[in-house]
Design a protein around this motif. Structure first.
Motif, PDB file in Angstrom:
ATOM      1  N   PHE A  36      69.504  27.050  90.257  1.00 54.37           N
ATOM      2  CA  PHE A  36      69.167  26.420  89.029  1.00 54.37           C
ATOM      3  C   PHE A  36      68.570  27.335  88.066  1.00 54.37           C
ATOM      4  CE2 PHE A  36      69.277  22.834  91.924  1.00 54.37           C
ATOM      5  CZ  PHE A  36      69.989  22.089  91.155  1.00 54.37           C
ATOM      6  N   TYR A  37      68.914  27.165  86.774  1.00 53.83           N
ATOM      7  CA  TYR A  37      68.211  27.994  85.766  1.00 53.83           C
ATOM      8  C   TYR A  37      67.805  27.289  84.498  1.00 53.83           C
ATOM      9  CZ  TYR A  37      72.826  28.692  83.795  1.00 53.83           C
ATOM     10  OH  TYR A  37      74.259  28.281  83.430  1.00 53.83           O
ATOM     11  N   THR A  38      67.120  28.033  83.286  1.00 54.00           N
ATOM     12  CA  THR A  38      66.848  27.461  82.239  1.00 54.00           C
ATOM     13  C   THR A  38      65.825  26.392  82.433  1.00 54.00           C
ATOM     14  OG1 THR A  38      69.067  27.753  81.336  1.00 54.00           O
ATOM     15  CG2 THR A  38      67.487  26.346  80.053  1.00 54.00           C
ATOM     16  N   ARG A  39      65.871  25.125  82.838  1.00 57.08           N
ATOM     17  CA  ARG A  39      64.835  24.362  82.757  1.00 57.08           C
ATOM     18  C   ARG A  39      64.072  24.397  84.019  1.00 57.08           C
ATOM     19  NH1 ARG A  39      65.145  19.286  79.730  1.00 57.08           N
ATOM     20  NH2 ARG A  39      66.885  19.203  78.448  1.00 57.08           N
ATOM     21  N   VAL A  40      64.930  24.531  85.099  1.00 52.98           N
ATOM     22  CA  VAL A  40      64.124  24.882  86.577  1.00 52.98           C
ATOM     23  C   VAL A  40      64.898  26.085  86.999  1.00 52.98           C
ATOM     24  CG1 VAL A  40      63.688  24.345  88.847  1.00 52.98           C
ATOM     25  CG2 VAL A  40      63.540  22.459  86.833  1.00 52.98           C
ATOM     26  N   ASN A  41      63.762  27.237  87.395  1.00 57.34           N
ATOM     27  CA  ASN A  41      64.444  28.243  87.875  1.00 57.34           C
ATOM     28  C   ASN A  41      64.005  28.247  89.615  1.00 57.34           C
ATOM     29  OD1 ASN A  41      65.463  30.465  85.916  1.00 57.34           O
ATOM     30  ND2 ASN A  41      63.723  29.579  84.824  1.00 57.34           N
ATOM     31  N   THR A  42      65.078  27.799  90.191  1.00 56.98           N
ATOM     32  CA  THR A  42      64.906  27.838  91.788  1.00 56.98           C
ATOM     33  C   THR A  42      66.102  27.584  92.573  1.00 56.98           C
ATOM     34  OG1 THR A  42      63.745  26.289  93.461  1.00 56.98           O
ATOM     35  CG2 THR A  42      64.909  25.138  91.653  1.00 56.98           C
ATOM     36  N   TRP A  43      66.134  27.942  93.724  1.00 54.84           N
ATOM     37  CA  TRP A  43      67.351  27.668  94.709  1.00 54.84           C
ATOM     38  C   TRP A  43      67.346  26.465  95.604  1.00 54.84           C
ATOM     39  CZ3 TRP A  43      71.379  31.035  94.877  1.00 54.84           C
ATOM     40  CH2 TRP A  43      71.097  32.286  94.131  1.00 54.84           C
ATOM     41  N   GLU A  44      68.269  25.907  95.835  1.00 51.06           N
ATOM     42  CA  GLU A  44      68.472  25.024  96.837  1.00 51.06           C
ATOM     43  C   GLU A  44      69.604  25.131  97.868  1.00 51.06           C
ATOM     44  OE1 GLU A  44      66.873  21.279  93.951  1.00 51.06           O
ATOM     45  OE2 GLU A  44      68.669  20.990  95.003  1.00 51.06           O
ATOM     46  N   LEU A  45      69.264  24.746  99.261  1.00 52.54           N
ATOM     47  CA  LEU A  45      70.159  24.819 100.323  1.00 52.54           C
ATOM     48  C   LEU A  45      70.607  23.758 101.069  1.00 52.54           C
ATOM     49  CD1 LEU A  45      71.937  26.663 102.189  1.00 52.54           C
ATOM     50  CD2 LEU A  45      69.998  27.539 103.258  1.00 52.54           C
ATOM     51  N   TYR A  46      71.572  23.128 101.419  1.00 57.98           N
ATOM     52  CA  TYR A  46      71.741  21.958 102.212  1.00 57.98           C
ATOM     53  C   TYR A  46      72.846  22.391 103.338  1.00 57.98           C
ATOM     54  CZ  TYR A  46      69.538  19.852  98.197  1.00 57.98           C
ATOM     55  OH  TYR A  46      68.532  19.707  97.060  1.00 57.98           O
ATOM     56  N   ASP A  47      72.293  21.567 104.461  1.00 56.56           N
ATOM     57  CA  ASP A  47      73.243  21.635 105.586  1.00 56.56           C
ATOM     58  C   ASP A  47      73.918  20.447 105.514  1.00 56.56           C
ATOM     59  OD1 ASP A  47      74.607  21.361 108.125  1.00 56.56           O
ATOM     60  OD2 ASP A  47      72.860  22.211 109.072  1.00 56.56           O
ATOM     61  N   LEU A  48      75.184  20.130 105.003  1.00 58.63           N
ATOM     62  CA  LEU A  48      75.942  19.031 104.934  1.00 58.63           C
ATOM     63  C   LEU A  48      76.343  18.319 105.952  1.00 58.63           C
ATOM     64  CD1 LEU A  48      78.154  20.183 101.931  1.00 58.63           C
ATOM     65  CD2 LEU A  48      75.948  18.990 101.865  1.00 58.63           C
ATOM     66  N   GLN A  49      76.312  19.174 107.064  1.00 55.47           N
ATOM     67  CA  GLN A  49      76.464  18.454 108.555  1.00 55.47           C
ATOM     68  C   GLN A  49      75.670  17.419 109.183  1.00 55.47           C
ATOM     69  OE1 GLN A  49      78.723  20.753 111.681  1.00 55.47           O
ATOM     70  NE2 GLN A  49      76.999  20.187 112.889  1.00 55.47           N
ATOM     71  N   THR A  50      74.132  18.155 108.929  1.00 57.39           N
ATOM     72  CA  THR A  50      72.951  17.205 109.144  1.00 57.39           C
ATOM     73  C   THR A  50      72.467  16.409 108.241  1.00 57.39           C
ATOM     74  OG1 THR A  50      71.488  19.017 108.922  1.00 57.39           O
ATOM     75  CG2 THR A  50      72.588  19.134 111.173  1.00 57.39           C
ATOM     76  N   ASP A  51      72.823  16.851 106.882  1.00 61.60           N
ATOM     77  CA  ASP A  51      72.134  16.091 105.911  1.00 61.60           C
ATOM     78  C   ASP A  51      73.209  16.072 104.615  1.00 61.60           C
ATOM     79  OD1 ASP A  51      70.207  15.221 103.946  1.00 61.60           O
ATOM     80  OD2 ASP A  51      69.830  17.396 103.175  1.00 61.60           O
ATOM     81  N   PRO A  52      74.071  15.067 104.925  1.00 61.51           N
ATOM     82  CA  PRO A  52      75.385  14.714 104.173  1.00 61.51           C
ATOM     83  C   PRO A  52      74.934  14.150 102.854  1.00 61.51           C
ATOM     84  CG  PRO A  52      75.501  13.221 105.694  1.00 61.51           C
ATOM     85  CD  PRO A  52      74.512  14.202 106.257  1.00 61.51           C
ATOM     86  N   LYS A  53      73.692  13.765 102.609  1.00 65.09           N
ATOM     87  CA  LYS A  53      73.429  12.794 101.506  1.00 65.09           C
ATOM     88  C   LYS A  53      72.571  13.957 100.627  1.00 65.09           C
ATOM     89  CE  LYS A  53      75.256   9.001 102.462  1.00 65.09           C
ATOM     90  NZ  LYS A  53      76.542   8.661 101.646  1.00 65.09           N
TER      91      LYS A  53
END
Length: 515
Positions: free
Chosen positions: A451-468
């Protein structure tokens, strides 16, 4: 002299037959694009309550894409991507606020025109420019209206047509097809307004889901923990959805009302009032607040949304029936997709824009008799920018080298083709609903987002254990090696698609003060 005349007539007749044969050899192409139609609201995608028999019919007679995605989840840019087969940074139309589509650039319809196709676009256009590359167009101005819509015609005039948008658009489609040159193959794009905000159903569909109590999504009351961009958004059912504008409770707001209501004729308005006024009065009497009011809004939203989708599906059925009636079905490719996904209460939201699954993923189904085996299920990654090269491939037309999409015909016709291992996404708009611009990749198991501009940050998801996508694991212990690998894959995608803006952002470290 008579002999020469007879020979000339025979030659003309033979040329006519040859042209007709060539037209029949090249497949007709019908692309139906809806607006904001969630895959969760389609029977073929597992919806238990929503009824979509005609979209489901395309699946039974063709293929369903279980992993179809968009490159930029917003209306106009999605259409520009479909037309050009290129990412937004390449076709120049990044968002609905600051850009107009440059129609002078190459579009797949221009390549089809050069190959002898008649091309047309009817319905929602939403590209802030005059269509180019079409032999015929009749488009809604801007977002268009659900009731008694206006259309911009090829001579620049505005035509007002009485009726409900989904019905009127299909009426215009059939009128066009009736008058087309039957010696040429056609490529027609149908742009439906439904199911875009504010979800006003046709009068005959009002109330069709009133007896249904929709279960709340598991993350309806999401607290957005460790997800800074989600915390600052303004697209929640509880806070953002308007009583008068979105939900048609007109007594709650005299100024914030959906314009289509004031466009209705006396008969339409009487039916509208007969349905919505008692609901409005009942809501007043209940005097709800807090979660009770939020959940009431959700139930009413879902009923309106799915009732609006009912007319969309019915008119898709009309288009299929037209092809059957006029002996066109066997030689016509039919592709149905939405311009992006949509939220039906997941995370407490409506709207789109995010790389999160409900927004990023789009419904896409396709029928191609003689090529696609009925009942085919594709689990390969495909993108909306793949439509341009796919239809060119099917038509036997060379795919321009600057098209970034890939034909997915090899994935469907039994050839030993390898699909993508990862897909790239970039959303730019920094305005409505306060969604921060961002880019990222999805692999078969993981999703990495910057993410950038409004929020500068990273996100990471394991879609196998956390599909939502409720738990951001970026920066957590044990994910260092995986994160580095995904960073490398993201960089490769950015370089592959020549996204120089993302490349610069990626090269700039996020400081503690910027987070």
């Amino acid at each position: 002299m008579k002999k020469i005349t007879r020979i000339a007539c025979m030659l003309c007749f033979m040329a006519f037959q040859l042209n007709t044969a060539l037209a029949q050899q090249k497949p007709n192409i019908l692309i139906i694009i809806s607006d904001d139609h969630a895959y969760q609201a389609i029977g073929a995608y597992g919806a238990k309550i929503a009824k979509t028999p005609n979209i489901d019919r395309i699946v039974k007679e063709g293929a369903i894409f279980n992993k179809a995605y968009v490159t930029n989840s917003i209306c106009g840019p999605s259409r520009a991507v479909i037309l050009t087969g290129k990412y937004s940074h390449k076709n120049g139309f990044k968002d609905n606020t600051n850009y107009k589509f440059d129609g002078s650039q190459n579009e797949f319809v221009k390549n089809l025109q050069a190959a002898g196709y008649q091309t047309g676009w009817i319905g929602k256009w939403h590209l802030e420019s005059t269509p180019q590359g079409f032999d015929f167009y009749k488009i809604l101005p801007g977002q268009g209206q659900y009731y008694n819509p206006d259309f911009i015609t090829m001579d620049g005039k505005t035509e007002h047509i009485t009726g409900y948008a989904s019905n009127v658009i299909e009426d215009q489609v059939e009128k066009y097809l009736d008058g087309r040159d039957q010696n040429k193959p056609f490529c027609l794009v149908i742009g439906h307004k439904a199911t875009h905000r504010t979800w006003i159903p046709d009068t005959c569909d009002m109330g069709m889901y009133d007896k249904v109590n929709f279960p709340l999504p598991a993350n309806f009351y999401d607290d957005y923990a460790n997800r800074e961009a989600a915390k600052i958004q303004d697209m929640s059912i509880s806070k953002t959805m308007q009583m008068g504008y979105d939900l048609k409770m007109l007594s709650y707001s005299k100024n914030g009302r959906e314009p289509s209501v004031d466009r209705m004729n006396a008969d339409q308005r009487a039916k509208f009032d007969a349905y919505y006024k008692p609901i409005d009065a009942d809501l007043k009497a209940r005097n709800l607040s807090g979660k009770a009011l939020t959940e009431w809004k959700y139930q009413h939203y879902m009923r309106d949304y799915l009732s609006t989708a009912a007319s969309l599906d019915r008119n898709i059925g009309r288009a299929l029936d037209y092809l059957d009636k006029h002996d066109l079905a066997k030689n016509t490719i039919v592709i149905y997709l939405s311009d992006q996904g949509f939220y039906l209460g997941e995370h407490g939201w409506f709207d789109k824009r995010w790389i999160y699954e409900e927004s990023f993923r789009t419904p896409m189904v396709m029928r191609y008799p003689g090529v696609i085996k009925p009942g085919t299920k594709s689990n390969d990654f495909v993108l909306n920018m793949d439509i341009a090269p796919t239809v060119l491939d099917a038509a036997g037309v060379s795919i321009p080298k600057d098209i970034q999409g890939e034909s997915f015909l090899p994935l469907l016709n039994g050839k030993n083709a390898k699909g993508r291992d990862a897909i790239y996404y970039h959303y730019y708009e920094n305005g409505e609903h306060a969604v921060s611009p961002h880019f990222g990749i999805k692999t078969k198991r993981y999703k990495l987002i910057r993410f950038y501009t409004r929020v500068n940050t990273w996100e990471l998801y394991d879609l196998q254990t956390d599909p939502k996508e409720n738990t951001n694991v970026f920066g957590k212990k044990g994910y260092e090696k995986l994160t580095a690998d995904l960073m490398g894959q993201l960089k490769k995608q950015i370089e592959k698609y020549e996204d120089t803006e993302a490349e610069k952002i990626l090269a700039t470290p996020i400081t503690a003060s910027a987070q």
